[in-house]
Scaffold this motif. Structure first.
Motif, short mmCIF file in Angstrom:
data_model
loop_
_atom_site.label_atom_id
_atom_site.label_comp_id
_atom_site.label_asym_id
_atom_site.label_seq_id
_atom_site.Cartn_x
_atom_site.Cartn_y
_atom_site.Cartn_z
N LEU A 150 39.58 42.75 30.53
CA LEU A 150 40.58 41.52 30.45
C LEU A 150 41.95 42.20 30.85
N GLN A 151 42.65 41.52 31.57
CA GLN A 151 43.84 41.86 32.06
C GLN A 151 44.90 40.85 31.54
N PRO A 152 46.32 41.26 31.58
CA PRO A 152 47.23 40.54 30.89
C PRO A 152 47.62 39.11 31.97
N GLN A 153 48.25 38.25 31.67
CA GLN A 153 48.57 37.08 32.53
C GLN A 153 49.69 37.67 33.48
N ARG A 154 49.44 37.29 34.88
CA ARG A 154 50.26 37.64 35.87
C ARG A 154 51.20 36.57 36.18
N GLN A 155 52.61 36.97 36.38
CA GLN A 155 53.69 36.01 36.93
C GLN A 155 54.02 36.01 38.47
N ASP A 156 53.16 37.04 39.08
CA ASP A 156 53.36 36.60 40.63
C ASP A 156 52.84 35.38 41.21
N ALA A 157 53.18 35.36 42.53
CA ALA A 157 53.02 33.97 43.31
C ALA A 157 51.49 33.52 43.20
N LEU A 158 51.40 32.21 43.20
CA LEU A 158 50.03 31.60 43.38
C LEU A 158 49.29 32.33 44.64
N SER A 159 49.91 32.14 45.79
CA SER A 159 49.25 32.87 46.92
C SER A 159 48.56 34.30 46.73
N ALA A 160 49.41 35.19 46.15
CA ALA A 160 49.08 36.52 45.67
C ALA A 160 47.95 36.25 44.91
N GLN A 161 47.93 35.66 43.69
CA GLN A 161 46.45 35.58 42.95
C GLN A 161 45.36 35.06 43.38
N LEU A 162 45.56 34.04 44.41
CA LEU A 162 44.40 33.52 45.08
C LEU A 162 43.97 34.58 46.11
N GLU A 163 44.70 35.27 46.85
CA GLU A 163 44.20 36.42 47.44
C GLU A 163 43.59 37.56 46.76
N ASP A 164 44.15 37.76 45.52
CA ASP A 164 43.08 38.83 44.82
C ASP A 164 41.90 38.36 44.22
N LEU A 165 42.01 37.05 44.06
CA LEU A 165 40.81 36.43 43.66
C LEU A 165 39.86 36.41 44.70
N HIS A 166 40.29 35.92 45.89
CA HIS A 166 39.18 36.00 47.19
C HIS A 166 38.86 37.53 47.42
N ARG A 167 39.39 38.44 47.15
CA ARG A 167 38.92 39.66 47.28
C ARG A 167 38.00 40.04 46.25
N ALA A 168 38.30 39.72 44.97
CA ALA A 168 37.35 39.83 43.62
C ALA A 168 36.02 39.38 44.06
N ALA A 169 36.07 37.96 44.37
CA ALA A 169 34.94 37.41 44.62
C ALA A 169 33.88 37.95 45.98
N LYS A 170 34.49 38.39 46.73
CA LYS A 170 33.72 39.20 47.79
C LYS A 170 33.01 40.46 47.26
N ARG A 171 33.85 41.21 46.34
CA ARG A 171 33.51 42.42 46.05
C ARG A 171 32.28 42.23 45.01
N LEU A 172 32.22 41.08 44.33
CA LEU A 172 31.24 40.49 43.35
C LEU A 172 29.81 39.94 44.25
N GLY A 173 30.10 39.84 45.56
CA GLY A 173 28.99 39.03 46.23
C GLY A 173 29.03 37.66 46.06
N LEU A 174 30.23 37.16 45.47
CA LEU A 174 30.48 35.57 45.57
C LEU A 174 30.74 35.12 46.58
N CYS A 175 29.82 35.20 47.94
CA CYS A 175 30.43 34.96 49.42
C CYS A 175 30.75 33.40 49.48
N ASP A 176 29.98 32.45 48.79
CA ASP A 176 30.31 31.12 48.94
C ASP A 176 31.54 30.70 48.18
#
Length: 69
Positions: free
Chosen positions: A9-35
């Motif tokens: 678990l990670q602490p809550q982030r306070q950076d921009a929504l766009s940065a959080q969505l970018e990281d979420l996209h990268r995490a989804a790809k690494r987990l094989g969640l392509c759709d």
């Protein structure tokens, strides 16, 4: 998915929504969640090559790259 349970678990982030969505996209790809990664890219414009973080290792395999639509 067992891989998700191993991520600490990670602490809550306070950076921009766009940065959080970018990281979420990268995490989804690494987990094989392509759709899910594609849906994030379509809905929010994340994951574009021009916005990739410089810290992303270029040698990381992209599990979604071999998927043929």
């Amino acid at each position: 998915m067992d891989a998700i349970q191993t991520i600490p678990l990670q602490p809550q982030r306070q950076d921009a929504l766009s940065a959080q969505l970018e990281d979420l996209h990268r995490a989804a790809k690494r987990l094989g969640l392509c759709d899910a990664a594609d849906a994030l890219r379509s809905a929010f414009g994340t994951g574009e090559a021009s916005t990739q973080k410089a810290t992303t290792p270029l040698s990381d395999p992209d599990p979604c790259a071999s998927i043929v639509a």
